[in-house]
Design a protein around this motif. Sequence first.
Motif, PDB file in Angstrom:
ATOM      1  N   MET A  52     -54.657  22.544  54.213  1.00  0.00           N
ATOM      2  CA  MET A  52     -55.529  22.264  55.355  1.00  0.00           C
ATOM      3  C   MET A  52     -55.868  20.782  55.419  1.00  0.00           C
ATOM      4  O   MET A  52     -55.787  20.167  56.486  1.00  0.00           O
ATOM      5  N   ARG A  53     -56.267  20.217  54.304  1.00  0.00           N
ATOM      6  CA  ARG A  53     -56.619  18.791  54.283  1.00  0.00           C
ATOM      7  C   ARG A  53     -55.445  17.933  54.728  1.00  0.00           C
ATOM      8  O   ARG A  53     -55.618  16.953  55.452  1.00  0.00           O
ATOM      9  N   GLY A  81     -53.778  14.513  61.525  1.00  0.00           N
ATOM     10  CA  GLY A  81     -54.087  14.547  62.953  1.00  0.00           C
ATOM     11  C   GLY A  81     -53.739  15.829  63.672  1.00  0.00           C
ATOM     12  O   GLY A  81     -53.709  15.860  64.910  1.00  0.00           O
ATOM     13  N   TYR A  82     -53.495  16.904  62.933  1.00  0.00           N
ATOM     14  CA  TYR A  82     -53.179  18.184  63.560  1.00  0.00           C
ATOM     15  C   TYR A  82     -54.425  19.061  63.652  1.00  0.00           C
ATOM     16  O   TYR A  82     -55.266  19.040  62.761  1.00  0.00           O
ATOM     17  N   ALA A  99     -46.310  19.455  61.804  1.00  0.00           N
ATOM     18  CA  ALA A  99     -45.093  18.761  62.207  1.00  0.00           C
ATOM     19  C   ALA A  99     -43.953  19.764  62.320  1.00  0.00           C
ATOM     20  O   ALA A  99     -43.788  20.626  61.459  1.00  0.00           O
ATOM     21  N   PHE A 100     -43.162  19.644  63.379  1.00  0.00           N
ATOM     22  CA  PHE A 100     -41.993  20.503  63.518  1.00  0.00           C
ATOM     23  C   PHE A 100     -40.912  20.074  62.538  1.00  0.00           C
ATOM     24  O   PHE A 100     -40.312  20.897  61.862  1.00  0.00           O
ATOM     25  N   GLU A 145     -55.674  21.998  72.642  1.00  0.00           N
ATOM     26  CA  GLU A 145     -55.983  20.865  71.760  1.00  0.00           C
ATOM     27  C   GLU A 145     -54.758  20.000  71.504  1.00  0.00           C
ATOM     28  O   GLU A 145     -54.857  18.775  71.455  1.00  0.00           O
ATOM     29  N   CYS A 146     -53.601  20.614  71.345  1.00  0.00           N
ATOM     30  CA  CYS A 146     -52.373  19.826  71.133  1.00  0.00           C
ATOM     31  C   CYS A 146     -52.050  18.990  72.359  1.00  0.00           C
ATOM     32  O   CYS A 146     -51.623  17.839  72.236  1.00  0.00           O
ATOM     33  N   GLU A 147     -52.257  19.542  73.544  1.00  0.00           N
ATOM     34  CA  GLU A 147     -52.066  18.765  74.768  1.00  0.00           C
ATOM     35  C   GLU A 147     -53.028  17.586  74.803  1.00  0.00           C
ATOM     36  O   GLU A 147     -52.634  16.459  75.125  1.00  0.00           O
TER      37      GLU A 147
END
Length: 193
Positions: free
Chosen positions: A63-64, A70-71, A90-91, A127-129
């Motif tokens: 999580m950290r 920044g995710y 990250a993909f 949120e990702c947008e």
Amino acid sequence: MPTATCSSATATERGHRPVTLLVRPATEADIPAITSIYAVEVRDFVNTYEYDTPDEAEMLRRMRGLVGAGYPYFVAEVDGRVAGYAYASAFRARIGYRFTVENSVYVAAGVQNRGVGSALLGRLVTECEARGFRQMVAVIGESANAASIRLHERFGFRLVGTFDGIGRKQERWLDTVFMQRALGPGSEGPPSP
């Protein structure tokens, strides 16, 4: 970052009692619940191809790492208890993929079909947008996971391919389904700074 509270119409429609559903940013205090939810997925199901159940220290480290990079990372509470969690990551590691995220959504046993997954995925997409990401990819373990595929379809994801027999767990070969949706303007125009 604001929290969102909603009643789950899905719960009522399917004969469940109405619930109070809150989606909020995850905190370190949520790690025991997150670890417990994920342990069931690792141990009993094939939605993740991980074999060994991570402990709380490992889940906190993960999580950290994501939040620090920044995710977004969210939990859903049902009637005040953590009932699921979702995050983006990250993909792929190469810099050219930095505007594409992969999502992960996990819902606790006993609260499926009550709108928890939808609330989490909806908040994650929004949120990702807002953070300027342009594509979201769902990597779904096991092509027979119809619930996850339907959830992603409801949010505008389209099937982009299936890798046959690419994973192995519980003594069987498993497919992996890839789905994708654009975020914001998608691949149109330059990325946000």
